[in-house]
Design an enzyme around this catalytic site. Structure first.
Site, PDB file in Angstrom:
ATOM      1  N   HIS A   1      56.495  33.345  38.974  1.00  0.00           N
ATOM      2  CA  HIS A   1      55.884  33.562  37.657  1.00  0.00           C
ATOM      3  C   HIS A   1      56.952  33.746  36.584  1.00  0.00           C
ATOM      4  O   HIS A   1      56.879  33.167  35.514  1.00  0.00           O
ATOM      5  CB  HIS A   1      54.966  34.782  37.729  1.00  0.00           C
ATOM      6  CG  HIS A   1      55.605  36.007  38.322  1.00  0.00           C
ATOM      7  ND1 HIS A   1      56.350  35.978  39.482  1.00  0.00           N
ATOM      8  CD2 HIS A   1      55.665  37.310  37.904  1.00  0.00           C
ATOM      9  CE1 HIS A   1      56.797  37.193  39.758  1.00  0.00           C
ATOM     10  NE2 HIS A   1      56.396  38.013  38.800  1.00  0.00           N
TER      11      HIS A   1
ATOM     12  N   GLY B   1      69.509  42.464  36.650  1.00  0.00           N
ATOM     13  CA  GLY B   1      69.186  41.154  37.225  1.00  0.00           C
ATOM     14  C   GLY B   1      68.489  40.267  36.203  1.00  0.00           C
ATOM     15  O   GLY B   1      68.832  39.099  36.028  1.00  0.00           O
TER      16      GLY B   1
ATOM     17  N   ASN C   1      66.996  46.056  33.039  1.00  0.00           N
ATOM     18  CA  ASN C   1      67.188  45.546  34.394  1.00  0.00           C
ATOM     19  C   ASN C   1      68.337  44.522  34.422  1.00  0.00           C
ATOM     20  O   ASN C   1      68.231  43.452  33.824  1.00  0.00           O
ATOM     21  CB  ASN C   1      65.861  44.902  34.826  1.00  0.00           C
ATOM     22  CG  ASN C   1      65.921  44.312  36.210  1.00  0.00           C
ATOM     23  OD1 ASN C   1      66.917  43.696  36.590  1.00  0.00           O
ATOM     24  ND2 ASN C   1      64.857  44.489  36.958  1.00  0.00           N
TER      25      ASN C   1
ATOM     26  N   PHE D   1      61.487  42.516  45.610  1.00  0.00           N
ATOM     27  CA  PHE D   1      61.182  43.897  45.217  1.00  0.00           C
ATOM     28  C   PHE D   1      59.671  44.001  45.052  1.00  0.00           C
ATOM     29  O   PHE D   1      58.947  43.031  45.301  1.00  0.00           O
ATOM     30  CB  PHE D   1      61.914  44.272  43.913  1.00  0.00           C
ATOM     31  CG  PHE D   1      61.386  43.548  42.698  1.00  0.00           C
ATOM     32  CD1 PHE D   1      61.767  42.242  42.429  1.00  0.00           C
ATOM     33  CD2 PHE D   1      60.486  44.171  41.825  1.00  0.00           C
ATOM     34  CE1 PHE D   1      61.267  41.567  41.325  1.00  0.00           C
ATOM     35  CE2 PHE D   1      59.986  43.504  40.714  1.00  0.00           C
ATOM     36  CZ  PHE D   1      60.381  42.198  40.463  1.00  0.00           C
ATOM     37  N   GLY D   2      59.203  45.179  44.655  1.00  0.00           N
ATOM     38  CA  GLY D   2      57.778  45.352  44.353  1.00  0.00           C
ATOM     39  C   GLY D   2      56.875  44.926  45.510  1.00  0.00           C
ATOM     40  O   GLY D   2      57.073  45.321  46.663  1.00  0.00           O
ATOM     41  N   TYR D   3      55.921  44.070  45.208  1.00  0.00           N
ATOM     42  CA  TYR D   3      54.908  43.668  46.185  1.00  0.00           C
ATOM     43  C   TYR D   3      55.333  42.468  47.037  1.00  0.00           C
ATOM     44  O   TYR D   3      54.526  41.943  47.821  1.00  0.00           O
ATOM     45  CB  TYR D   3      53.592  43.340  45.451  1.00  0.00           C
ATOM     46  CG  TYR D   3      53.026  44.537  44.708  1.00  0.00           C
ATOM     47  CD1 TYR D   3      52.192  45.450  45.357  1.00  0.00           C
ATOM     48  CD2 TYR D   3      53.352  44.776  43.371  1.00  0.00           C
ATOM     49  CE1 TYR D   3      51.685  46.553  44.689  1.00  0.00           C
ATOM     50  CE2 TYR D   3      52.861  45.886  42.683  1.00  0.00           C
ATOM     51  CZ  TYR D   3      52.029  46.761  43.357  1.00  0.00           C
ATOM     52  OH  TYR D   3      51.537  47.861  42.690  1.00  0.00           O
TER      53      TYR D   3
ATOM     54  N   SER E   1      64.851  45.145  27.907  1.00  0.00           N
ATOM     55  CA  SER E   1      64.841  45.470  29.335  1.00  0.00           C
ATOM     56  C   SER E   1      66.205  46.047  29.687  1.00  0.00           C
ATOM     57  O   SER E   1      67.207  45.692  29.078  1.00  0.00           O
ATOM     58  CB  SER E   1      64.591  44.207  30.161  1.00  0.00           C
ATOM     59  OG  SER E   1      64.826  44.469  31.525  1.00  0.00           O
TER      60      SER E   1
ATOM     61  N   ASP F   1      56.763  41.052  30.410  1.00  0.00           N
ATOM     62  CA  ASP F   1      55.890  41.982  31.114  1.00  0.00           C
ATOM     63  C   ASP F   1      55.265  41.217  32.271  1.00  0.00           C
ATOM     64  O   ASP F   1      54.959  40.025  32.135  1.00  0.00           O
ATOM     65  CB  ASP F   1      54.810  42.539  30.183  1.00  0.00           C
ATOM     66  CG  ASP F   1      54.305  43.879  30.700  1.00  0.00           C
ATOM     67  OD1 ASP F   1      55.088  44.644  31.274  1.00  0.00           O
ATOM     68  OD2 ASP F   1      53.097  44.150  30.555  1.00  0.00           O
TER      69      ASP F   1
HETATM   70  P1  IMP Z   1      57.974  44.646  35.156  1.00  0.00           P
HETATM   71  O1  IMP Z   1      57.320  43.664  34.260  1.00  0.00           O
HETATM   72  O2  IMP Z   1      59.338  44.213  35.595  1.00  0.00           O
HETATM   73  O3  IMP Z   1      57.906  46.035  34.653  1.00  0.00           O
HETATM   74  O4  IMP Z   1      57.148  44.621  36.528  1.00  0.00           O
HETATM   75  C1  IMP Z   1      55.949  45.312  36.679  1.00  0.00           C
HETATM   76  C2  IMP Z   1      55.637  45.510  38.136  1.00  0.00           C
HETATM   77  O5  IMP Z   1      54.961  44.367  38.651  1.00  0.00           O
HETATM   78  C3  IMP Z   1      56.841  45.704  39.059  1.00  0.00           C
HETATM   79  O6  IMP Z   1      57.229  47.038  39.101  1.00  0.00           O
HETATM   80  C4  IMP Z   1      56.286  45.225  40.385  1.00  0.00           C
HETATM   81  O7  IMP Z   1      55.520  46.233  40.988  1.00  0.00           O
HETATM   82  C5  IMP Z   1      55.365  44.092  39.958  1.00  0.00           C
HETATM   83  N1  IMP Z   1      56.098  42.817  39.949  1.00  0.00           N
HETATM   84  C6  IMP Z   1      56.365  42.032  38.889  1.00  0.00           C
HETATM   85  N2  IMP Z   1      57.055  40.941  39.259  1.00  0.00           N
HETATM   86  C7  IMP Z   1      57.242  41.047  40.584  1.00  0.00           C
HETATM   87  C8  IMP Z   1      57.908  40.218  41.556  1.00  0.00           C
HETATM   88  O8  IMP Z   1      58.497  39.166  41.266  1.00  0.00           O
HETATM   89  N3  IMP Z   1      57.876  40.681  42.822  1.00  0.00           N
HETATM   90  C9  IMP Z   1      57.265  41.820  43.181  1.00  0.00           C
HETATM   91  N4  IMP Z   1      56.652  42.634  42.333  1.00  0.00           N
HETATM   92  C10 IMP Z   1      56.626  42.247  41.038  1.00  0.00           C
END
Ligand code: IMP
Length: 203
Positions: free
Chosen positions: A180, A12, A10, A152-154, A8, A69
């Site tokens: 999660h 954070g 990222n 972030f995200g949703y 990753s 993931d």
């Molecule tokens: P990744 O596993 O970090 O690539 O996350 C995949 C996608 O799932 C992110 O881009 C968000 O759209 C969503 N997602 C995963 N975890 C979170 C969270 O904790 N908050 C909000 N969106 C999440």
């Protein structure tokens, strides 16, 4: 100290993982120090994509590798957006476009239940027949309009019913304790400790 590569970029996530694994004598390196190509994530399940990312990082670094993931699964949409969570509204991977698309998809839905899911995989080498697998799930409901500025995200649409707040209204430490990803990381640490003790429950 044993080295481990994290699949990753990222910052954070890297800090969080570093903080948890350092006490176990594990030094964490981001995959960016190895200048590797991006991994493909072509599979329909979180677990398969996660394994693919971990194997890819192990292959290109020559070190044990950890990948995660995650995504959101909405019951009224049969689990969508699922593995497509980041690019639900297209390859631009925009949080606001993804949230708008989710609201549209649920415009007429009474059933608003959803959960975030996270899987973490650790492989000792690319062909490791016994990857260590940890999972976490966080249940909630999708609101009809966004609330809060954190996360972030949703998160602005994700209501945690017990708290009456959205993911975007929680302090980061609070979210990390119950999310999660927080649960999956805690399980990973327990399984790693067990494996280091030579205990079969370490997977
Ligand atoms: P990744 O596993 O970090 O690539 O996350 C995949 C996608 O799932 C992110 O881009 C968000 O759209 C969503 N997602 C995963 N975890 C979170 C969270 O904790 N908050 C909000 N969106 C999440």
């Amino acid at each position: 100290m044993k080295k481990l590569v994290i699949a990753s970029g990222n910052p954070g996530k890297l800090r969080e993982i570093e903080r948890l694994l350092e006490p176990l004598g594990l030094e964490v390196l981001p995959q960016s120090v190895f200048n590797m190509p991006e991994a493909e994530e072509p599979h329909p399940t979180f677990l398969e994509n996660c394994l693919a990312k971990a194997r890819h990082a192990a292959e290109h670094s020559g070190l044990p590798a950890l990948a995660d993931d995650s995504g959101i699964c909405v019951d009224a949409l049969n689990g969508a957006p699922g593995v497509f969570s980041a690019r639900f509204a297209g390859e631009q991977r925009s949080d606001s476009a993804n949230n708008e698309k989710l609201l549209e998809a649920l415009a007429h839905a009474e059933r608003r239940s959803a959960h975030y899911y996270c899987v973490i995989v650790l492989v000792r080498y690319p062909q490791d027949p016994e990857p260590l697998i940890a999972e976490g799930r966080w249940d909630g409901e999708i609101l009809r309009e966004p609330r809060g500025r954190g996360g972030f995200g949703y998160d602005p649409l994700f209501l945690v019913p017990e708290l009456g707040r959205t993911g975007a209204e929680l302090a980061l430490e609070e979210k990390n304790r119950i999310s999660h990803r927080g649960k999956a990381l805690a399980q990973l640490v327990e399984k790693l400790k067990a494996r280091m003790r030579g205990d079969a429950s370490g997977g």
